[in-house]
Structures are given as C-alpha cells and as structure tokens.
Design an enzyme around this catalytic site. Structure first.
Site, PDB file in Angstrom:
ATOM      1  N   GLY A  31       1.151  -1.187  -0.096  1.00  0.00           N
ATOM      2  CA  GLY A  31       0.442  -0.157  -0.098  1.00  0.00           C
ATOM      3  C   GLY A  31       0.358   0.899  -0.110  1.00  0.00           C
ATOM      4  O   GLY A  31       2.324   1.093   0.063  1.00  0.00           O
ATOM      5  N   HIS A  37       4.510   1.506  -8.727  1.00  0.00           N
ATOM      6  CA  HIS A  37       2.731   0.465  -8.137  1.00  0.00           C
ATOM      7  C   HIS A  37       1.830   0.369  -9.592  1.00  0.00           C
ATOM      8  O   HIS A  37       1.514  -0.818  -9.276  1.00  0.00           O
ATOM      9  CB  HIS A  37       2.185   0.461  -6.481  1.00  0.00           C
ATOM     10  CG  HIS A  37       3.006   0.197  -5.529  1.00  0.00           C
ATOM     11  ND1 HIS A  37       3.467   0.991  -4.820  1.00  0.00           N
ATOM     12  CD2 HIS A  37       3.472  -0.390  -4.881  1.00  0.00           C
ATOM     13  CE1 HIS A  37       4.144   1.211  -4.170  1.00  0.00           C
ATOM     14  NE2 HIS A  37       4.544  -0.502  -3.379  1.00  0.00           N
ATOM     15  N   GLN A 148      11.755  -4.363 -10.130  1.00  0.00           N
ATOM     16  CA  GLN A 148      13.073  -4.772 -10.067  1.00  0.00           C
ATOM     17  C   GLN A 148      13.367  -3.884  -9.046  1.00  0.00           C
ATOM     18  O   GLN A 148      14.652  -3.662  -8.260  1.00  0.00           O
ATOM     19  CB  GLN A 148      13.919  -4.089 -11.390  1.00  0.00           C
ATOM     20  CG  GLN A 148      15.400  -4.254 -10.928  1.00  0.00           C
ATOM     21  CD  GLN A 148      15.420  -2.806 -12.737  1.00  0.00           C
ATOM     22  OE1 GLN A 148      15.317  -2.762 -12.970  1.00  0.00           O
ATOM     23  NE2 GLN A 148      16.620  -2.242 -11.436  1.00  0.00           N
ATOM     24  N   ASP A 150      13.057  -4.292  -5.844  1.00  0.00           N
ATOM     25  CA  ASP A 150      13.662  -5.229  -4.932  1.00  0.00           C
ATOM     26  C   ASP A 150      13.771  -6.607  -5.092  1.00  0.00           C
ATOM     27  O   ASP A 150      13.364  -7.087  -5.327  1.00  0.00           O
ATOM     28  CB  ASP A 150      12.055  -5.311  -4.089  1.00  0.00           C
ATOM     29  CG  ASP A 150      11.632  -4.557  -3.009  1.00  0.00           C
ATOM     30  OD1 ASP A 150      11.580  -3.742  -2.167  1.00  0.00           O
ATOM     31  OD2 ASP A 150      10.955  -3.405  -3.775  1.00  0.00           O
ATOM     32  N   GLN A 153      14.119  -8.809  -3.223  1.00  0.00           N
ATOM     33  CA  GLN A 153      13.064 -10.057  -2.929  1.00  0.00           C
ATOM     34  C   GLN A 153      12.621 -11.227  -4.159  1.00  0.00           C
ATOM     35  O   GLN A 153      12.253 -12.343  -4.726  1.00  0.00           O
ATOM     36  CB  GLN A 153      11.541  -8.985  -2.800  1.00  0.00           C
ATOM     37  CG  GLN A 153      10.811  -9.412  -2.745  1.00  0.00           C
ATOM     38  CD  GLN A 153       9.542  -8.599  -2.008  1.00  0.00           C
ATOM     39  OE1 GLN A 153       9.435  -8.447  -1.215  1.00  0.00           O
ATOM     40  NE2 GLN A 153       9.064  -7.856  -2.917  1.00  0.00           N
TER      41      GLN A 153
HETATM   42  P1  AMP Z   1       6.476  -2.263  -1.284  1.00  0.00           P
HETATM   43  O1  AMP Z   1       4.511  -1.791  -1.379  1.00  0.00           O
HETATM   44  O2  AMP Z   1       6.662  -1.881  -1.468  1.00  0.00           O
HETATM   45  O3  AMP Z   1       5.956  -4.041  -1.427  1.00  0.00           O
HETATM   46  O4  AMP Z   1       6.472  -3.205  -3.248  1.00  0.00           O
HETATM   47  C1  AMP Z   1       4.555  -4.051  -3.942  1.00  0.00           C
HETATM   48  C2  AMP Z   1       5.557  -3.914  -5.454  1.00  0.00           C
HETATM   49  O5  AMP Z   1       5.934  -2.676  -5.977  1.00  0.00           O
HETATM   50  C3  AMP Z   1       7.300  -4.744  -4.854  1.00  0.00           C
HETATM   51  O6  AMP Z   1       7.551  -5.615  -6.420  1.00  0.00           O
HETATM   52  C4  AMP Z   1       8.008  -3.658  -5.685  1.00  0.00           C
HETATM   53  O7  AMP Z   1       9.222  -4.077  -5.817  1.00  0.00           O
HETATM   54  C5  AMP Z   1       7.144  -3.260  -6.195  1.00  0.00           C
HETATM   55  N1  AMP Z   1       7.508  -1.659  -6.877  1.00  0.00           N
HETATM   56  C6  AMP Z   1       8.212  -0.591  -5.043  1.00  0.00           C
HETATM   57  N2  AMP Z   1       8.802   0.505  -5.563  1.00  0.00           N
HETATM   58  C7  AMP Z   1       8.864   0.904  -7.142  1.00  0.00           C
HETATM   59  C8  AMP Z   1       9.390   2.066  -7.871  1.00  0.00           C
HETATM   60  N3  AMP Z   1       9.475   2.806  -7.841  1.00  0.00           N
HETATM   61  N4  AMP Z   1       8.794   1.231  -9.215  1.00  0.00           N
HETATM   62  C9  AMP Z   1       8.190  -0.361  -9.706  1.00  0.00           C
HETATM   63  N5  AMP Z   1       8.404  -1.007  -8.740  1.00  0.00           N
HETATM   64  C10 AMP Z   1       8.006  -0.544  -7.484  1.00  0.00           C
END
Ligand code: AMP
Length: 286
Positions: A31, A37, A148, A150, A153
């Site tokens: 979130g 996202h 990418q 993460d 991950q």
């Molecule tokens: P999170 O909400 O931080 O757990 O991220 C959810 C998904 O969005 C994960 O697969 C992250 O790698 C991806 N994500 C987070 N930040 C970015 C970004 N700046 N650009 C692209 N994907 C992202």
C-alpha cells in the site's frame, strides 16, 4: 472495483474467475501506492483479463517494530488510485485475518539471503516468502508482477516459485523514479524535507559507480568512489553498497564478460531506510 478482506472471499472469487477461463494478473503490495506500483497494475491489465492487487502491511517481514508501526497506511487513497488505474479486485485483509494461525513454517534460501537485505534484515525474507506463498494460494494468479526495486526479493520469489512449483509466471518491471532520480517508495513519505532533498544522492552514487565500471575501473574502485561521494552527506548513513551478480546476488570481485551485474545499496536517512539498485548491461565479450 471489488474490495475483499476475508481469505474465504478472495479464494472463492478467484476460483470462480479461473472456472470462467479468465486470466488473473496479480500485484502484491504493502500500500501507500505510487506510480511504481501503478506501473505494475497497468502491466497486469495489459496482459490479463482481471487484475487483483493486494494491500497488506505484512508484520512477518518487518524486523523493526517502529518501521512496521510507522509504515504509511492509506487504504482509502490506495483504493481510489487502483480504481482509476483499472484494477478489478482489491484484497486488503487485516493482520488477524491473514495470520489466524501462528505460522510455524520457515524458509531458508541459502546463499541468496545471506547477503544485502537478508543479511541486514534477519527474518525479512522468511516473512516475504510466507506472505507471498499465502497470497499465491489465495489469488491463484496466472501472472504475478514485481518491481526490480526489490531485486533480491524478486530473486527469492523466483526461487520460491521454482522450489514449490507454483503454476504462475513471474514478471519483473523496471524501477520508476521521481524526476530527480529518487526511486519511488512508500517510505519516501516519511522523509523530512531536508532528508528528501539529499535522498536522490543515492541514485547519483549508483550512477557514479556505474560510470567507473564502464570506464574499466575495478569493482573496488567503483564502490569506493560511490561510498566517498555519499560520505559527504552527513544526513545519510550507508548500510551497504554492493556489486553483485544480477541473478545469484552474490558479490562479484570483478566484472566478467557476459555477466549481468547489479549495483545495490541500502541507506538510512534518519530512521528511514531506503534501498535502490541499478542493472549494468552485460559487458561485451572481448
Ligand atoms: P511494496 O508495496 O513496497 O511492497 O512494493 C510492492 C511492489 O511494487 C514490489 O514488487 C516492489 O518491487 C514494487 N515497487 C516498489 N517501488 C517501485 C518502484 N519505484 N518502481 C517499480 N516498482 C516498484
């Protein structure tokens, strides 16, 4: 957009979609959504009939109680953004719903998690693997989209999918950045204006290391140049900066022809911990 919070509702809904022959694209998130996202949501829309997004701040993957407590929670705004981006289903369970039973299973990804995030955040990837496994079982996606951003991950989840034979395709999308180069992150909201002003230096440091490597400097020289650059910003405390193989995530002593390499870092700005990375194009065979 349909909003579901119970495990039985999402399970039944996605089961029905599968029976109707619909392709399900899935984007798991914690979130406080941003354009990074949304780039995943749009990609899921393009390649599937139905897009499911989960918003769940997963307590099991936090190794720092304050980081969990202070993680931004903005479900109302997230729902609006998802609706506008064309998401079909938002799954947002409570921690009590998700973890009705105390999990006893634990994961060990070997050398993949002994470096970088795994080394600095004990238990983090165990929590990630647990929640992602649960979500994959509940949502039954054909494709699951990750960033990418993460990188480690993604490598862990690739291993998880392979080892447990999850029947789905993983898709990894590039990092979306702010205009000044800072990688978008939900945690950026926690930065003070002064911290926000220096945060783009993290990306600059990666670019400095990249330029060095491209100019045939050694890995050690490239790392030193980036570390020295960051040392001039007292607001920032670097946790690690590594040059690693982009798949195995193991540090590389020096570049080898044909090897895809990633520059990865983590740093604290006050209490806020940010990560970033840059993929280097494989060196041509000489
Ligand atoms: P999170 O909400 O931080 O757990 O991220 C959810 C998904 O969005 C994960 O697969 C992250 O790698 C991806 N994500 C987070 N930040 C970015 C970004 N700046 N650009 C692209 N994907 C992202």
């Amino acid at each position: 957009m349909l909003q579901l919070t119970s495990l039985s509702d999402i399970r039944q809904h996605t089961e029905r979609l599968r029976q109707q022959g619909k392709r399900i694209g899935f984007v798991p998130t914690m979130g406080a959504l941003h354009d990074g996202h949304l780039s995943l949501i749009r990609a899921a829309n393009r390649q599937n009939d139905v897009t499911v997004c989960s918003v769940f701040v997963n307590p099991a993957q936090f190794n720092n109680a304050d980081d969990y407590r202070l993680y931004p929670r903005l479900l109302g705004a997230d729902a609006e953004m998802l609706e506008q981006a064309g998401c079909d289903v938002l799954f947002a369970p409570s921690p009590e719903e998700m973890y009705r039973h105390q999990a006893k299973l634990s994961f060990d990804f070997g050398e993949l998690e002994r470096v970088m995030e795994g080394a600095h955040r004990p238990g983090h990837f165990n929590g990630v693997a647990l929640v992602v496994s649960k979500l994959f079982h509940l949502v039954k996606p054909h494709q699951a989209f990750f960033g990418q951003k993460d990188l480690q991950q993604f490598a862990i989840i690739r291993q998880l999918v392979q080892d447990l034979s999850f029947d789905l395709e993983l898709v990894c999308f590039p990092i979306i950045r702010e205009a000044d180069g800072l990688a978008m992150s939900s945690r950026n909201r926690r930065l003070t204006p002064a911290q926000r002003a220096v945060a783009p230096k993290l990306y600059e440091a990666l670019q400095i290391a990249q330029a060095k490597l491209q100019a045939a400097a050694s890995v050690e020289e490239a790392k030193q140049a980036a570390v020295a650059f960051l040392a001039s910003f007292p607001e920032m405390s670097l946790e690690y900066l590594e040059v690693v193989d982009a798949r195995s995530l193991q540090p590389v002593p020096d570049l080898t022809a044909g090897q895809e390499v990633a520059l990865c870092l983590a740093a604290f700005l006050g209490e806020v911990r940010l990560i970033d990375n840059l993929l280097l194009q494989p060196q041509a065979n000489s």
